[in-house]
Design an enzyme around this catalytic site. Sequence first.
Site, short mmCIF file in Angstrom:
data_model
loop_
_atom_site.label_atom_id
_atom_site.label_comp_id
_atom_site.label_asym_id
_atom_site.label_seq_id
_atom_site.Cartn_x
_atom_site.Cartn_y
_atom_site.Cartn_z
N GLY A 124 0.82 -1.21 0.00
CA GLY A 124 0.00 0.00 0.00
C GLY A 124 0.85 1.25 0.00
N THR A 126 0.27 3.90 -2.90
CA THR A 126 -0.55 4.95 -3.50
C THR A 126 -1.68 5.37 -2.56
OG1 THR A 126 -0.09 4.00 -5.67
CG2 THR A 126 -1.94 5.55 -5.53
N ALA A 130 -1.75 10.95 -3.25
CA ALA A 130 -0.31 10.72 -3.47
C ALA A 130 -0.12 9.49 -4.34
CB ALA A 130 0.41 10.54 -2.12
N ILE A 157 -5.09 -0.72 -4.35
CA ILE A 157 -4.06 -1.67 -3.89
C ILE A 157 -4.38 -3.11 -4.35
CG2 ILE A 157 -2.73 -2.50 -1.91
CD1 ILE A 157 -2.49 0.57 -2.60
N GLN A 346 -8.02 -3.79 -34.59
CA GLN A 346 -8.24 -3.32 -35.96
C GLN A 346 -8.19 -4.47 -36.96
OE1 GLN A 346 -9.13 -0.26 -36.30
NE2 GLN A 346 -9.31 -0.21 -38.52
N GLU A 373 2.68 1.01 -11.31
CA GLU A 373 4.10 0.98 -10.95
C GLU A 373 4.86 2.15 -11.58
OE1 GLU A 373 5.84 -2.05 -9.41
OE2 GLU A 373 4.15 -3.43 -9.41
N GLU A 377 4.96 8.84 -17.89
CA GLU A 377 5.63 10.12 -17.63
C GLU A 377 6.66 9.96 -16.52
OE1 GLU A 377 2.26 9.74 -17.83
OE2 GLU A 377 2.07 10.61 -19.83
C1 LIG Z 1 -5.52 -1.44 -11.26
C2 LIG Z 1 -4.48 -0.70 -10.45
C3 LIG Z 1 -3.68 -1.41 -9.56
C4 LIG Z 1 -2.74 -0.72 -8.76
N1 LIG Z 1 -2.03 -1.41 -7.80
C5 LIG Z 1 -1.30 -0.71 -6.90
C6 LIG Z 1 -0.69 -1.36 -5.77
O1 LIG Z 1 -0.78 -2.59 -5.62
N2 LIG Z 1 -0.01 -0.61 -4.86
C7 LIG Z 1 0.10 0.73 -5.00
O2 LIG Z 1 0.70 1.36 -4.12
N3 LIG Z 1 -0.43 1.39 -6.07
C8 LIG Z 1 -1.13 0.69 -7.00
N4 LIG Z 1 -1.72 1.35 -8.08
C9 LIG Z 1 -1.54 2.80 -8.19
C10 LIG Z 1 -0.69 3.25 -9.36
O3 LIG Z 1 0.66 2.93 -9.14
C11 LIG Z 1 -0.94 4.76 -9.53
O4 LIG Z 1 -2.26 4.89 -10.05
C12 LIG Z 1 0.05 5.43 -10.45
O5 LIG Z 1 1.34 5.46 -9.86
C13 LIG Z 1 -0.36 6.87 -10.79
O6 LIG Z 1 -0.73 7.59 -9.68
P1 LIG Z 1 -2.12 8.40 -9.68
O7 LIG Z 1 -3.17 7.46 -10.11
O8 LIG Z 1 -2.27 9.09 -8.38
O9 LIG Z 1 -1.95 9.48 -10.82
P2 LIG Z 1 -1.37 10.97 -10.65
O10 LIG Z 1 -0.08 10.92 -9.91
O11 LIG Z 1 -2.45 11.84 -10.13
O12 LIG Z 1 -1.06 11.35 -12.15
C14 LIG Z 1 -2.08 11.78 -13.07
C15 LIG Z 1 -1.40 12.11 -14.39
O13 LIG Z 1 -0.45 13.18 -14.21
C16 LIG Z 1 0.82 12.79 -14.66
N5 LIG Z 1 1.87 13.39 -13.85
C17 LIG Z 1 1.91 13.48 -12.49
N6 LIG Z 1 3.03 14.12 -12.10
C18 LIG Z 1 3.72 14.42 -13.23
C19 LIG Z 1 4.97 15.08 -13.51
N7 LIG Z 1 5.75 15.54 -12.53
N8 LIG Z 1 5.34 15.22 -14.79
C20 LIG Z 1 4.58 14.74 -15.80
N9 LIG Z 1 3.39 14.12 -15.62
C21 LIG Z 1 2.98 13.96 -14.35
C22 LIG Z 1 0.83 11.26 -14.53
O14 LIG Z 1 1.82 10.66 -15.37
C23 LIG Z 1 -0.59 10.92 -14.95
O15 LIG Z 1 -0.69 10.90 -16.35
C24 LIG Z 1 -2.59 0.67 -8.92
C25 LIG Z 1 -3.37 1.37 -9.85
C26 LIG Z 1 -4.31 0.70 -10.60
C27 LIG Z 1 -5.18 1.49 -11.54
#
Ligand SMILES: Cc1cc2nc3c(=O)[nH]c(=O)nc-3n(C[C@H](O)[C@H](O)[C@H](O)COP(=O)(O)OP(=O)(O)OC[C@H]3O[C@@H](n4cnc5c(N)ncnc54)[C@H](O)[C@@H]3O)c2cc1C
Length: 392
Positions: A124, A126, A130, A157, A346, A373, A377
Amino acid sequence: MTFELSKEHEDFRRVVREFALAEVAPHAAEWDEQHRFPVELVPRMGDLGLFGLVVPEEFGGSDADFTSLCVAIEELGRVDQSVGITLSAGVGLGINPILTFGSREQKERWLPDLVAGRALAAFGLTEPEAGSDAGATRTRARLDGDSWVVDGAKAFITNSGTPITSVVTVTARTGERADGKPEISGILVPAGTPGFTVEPAYRKLGWHASDTHGLSFSNCRVPAENLLGERGRGFSQFLATLDDGRIAISALAVGLAQACLDACVEYAGSRQAFGRPIGVNQGVAFPVADLAVAVEAARLLTYKAAWLRDEQAAGRRGSAEVKQAAALAKLHSSTAAVEATRLATQVFGGAGFMEEYPVARFYRDAKILEIGEGTSEVQRMVIARGLGLPVA
Ligand SMILES: Cc1cc2nc3c(=O)[nH]c(=O)nc-3n(C[C@H](O)[C@H](O)[C@H](O)COP(=O)(O)OP(=O)(O)OC[C@H]3O[C@@H](n4cnc5c(N)ncnc54)[C@H](O)[C@@H]3O)c2cc1C
């Protein structure tokens, strides 16, 4: 220099492929349609040794290597991305932090069941506020006598709410460092601890047969010895965990892209239009040829990164090299996989839009590879920093 996996790796690939075709492929569409996590499959994967590939024998593993894990993830990913991520996250995010940073007692308590597939663990990191900026974690843990008291929330998670989830490694603020930045530590929170709530499963675009939940912690009390590794090392722990996880996701993407290539070749050779196979048309055949190039490049980047990871484990390579290779592989392979599913849909025409064909499921499953992961970006950020660029 060689560009081939060892005979042992290839023999192991065949074993996993047979398992995937016999035990996973026949059910993949149904699990996807029903949004069902196939919990009964996890011990069978454990029996095959899939969860113990990077785990020493004393904890029930086979002490093989990271490359073998990537082979297994690729082969499962060729038929079912949800099952592939269950293994990838089960090892990379569940077992790996405990194995790498845990105390002897923690390893003895948690690893044997995780390796056998009797249990799953989650990571955990995300939070609702954050994600990419994972260091901005708001979850807090304060030491109260001989307990940590955890308050906060985690989002998205994987493997966190299955009937056999035993423990979640949670990153939390445990104080403030001398430079004013938050001190972040890893804490093991066993499933069922009072104050630890698993929220209802998400409704997802893809990975329907993978388990994903939000988690909340309210006055959640765990013993002080559930601290993972050293206090304040949570940030570097999760960065190292993600490097491994990115190589594993890259292998998952290779499996998906390969499945699309196989499907395209088969369909383009058999589907008739204008009195001849559609593959006669360069407009169909050439993009498939381009896909073959992308798959080959993705596989080479992935297994180079996996090899570097194994070299690092043997003390012959440094972590910076692995970090860069992992980001390069994940960025390319996930992009290639998304493109591959677009092409496969396609090539299949209207049939590609129908759930009767796996390519429709592949199309929905692909997008997350560019997000989980670390987004594409974030991978570019890591790569640019690795090149020495002053990117923010
Ligand atoms: C199905 C699924 C399973 C997952 N499993 C896990 C898990 O087991 N454990 C865990 O901890 N997390 C997990 N995650 C979370 C995942 O790692 C995050 O969703 C991911 O890291 C992006 O974070 P966010 O969703 O908060 O997007 P945000 O950080 O809000 O980003 C939104 C957009 O802004 C862009 N962005 C943000 N900052 C910048 C920057 N400085 N420069 C350029 N672009 C930027 C991002 O690339 C993205 O396109 C999972 C997510 C999903 C959907």
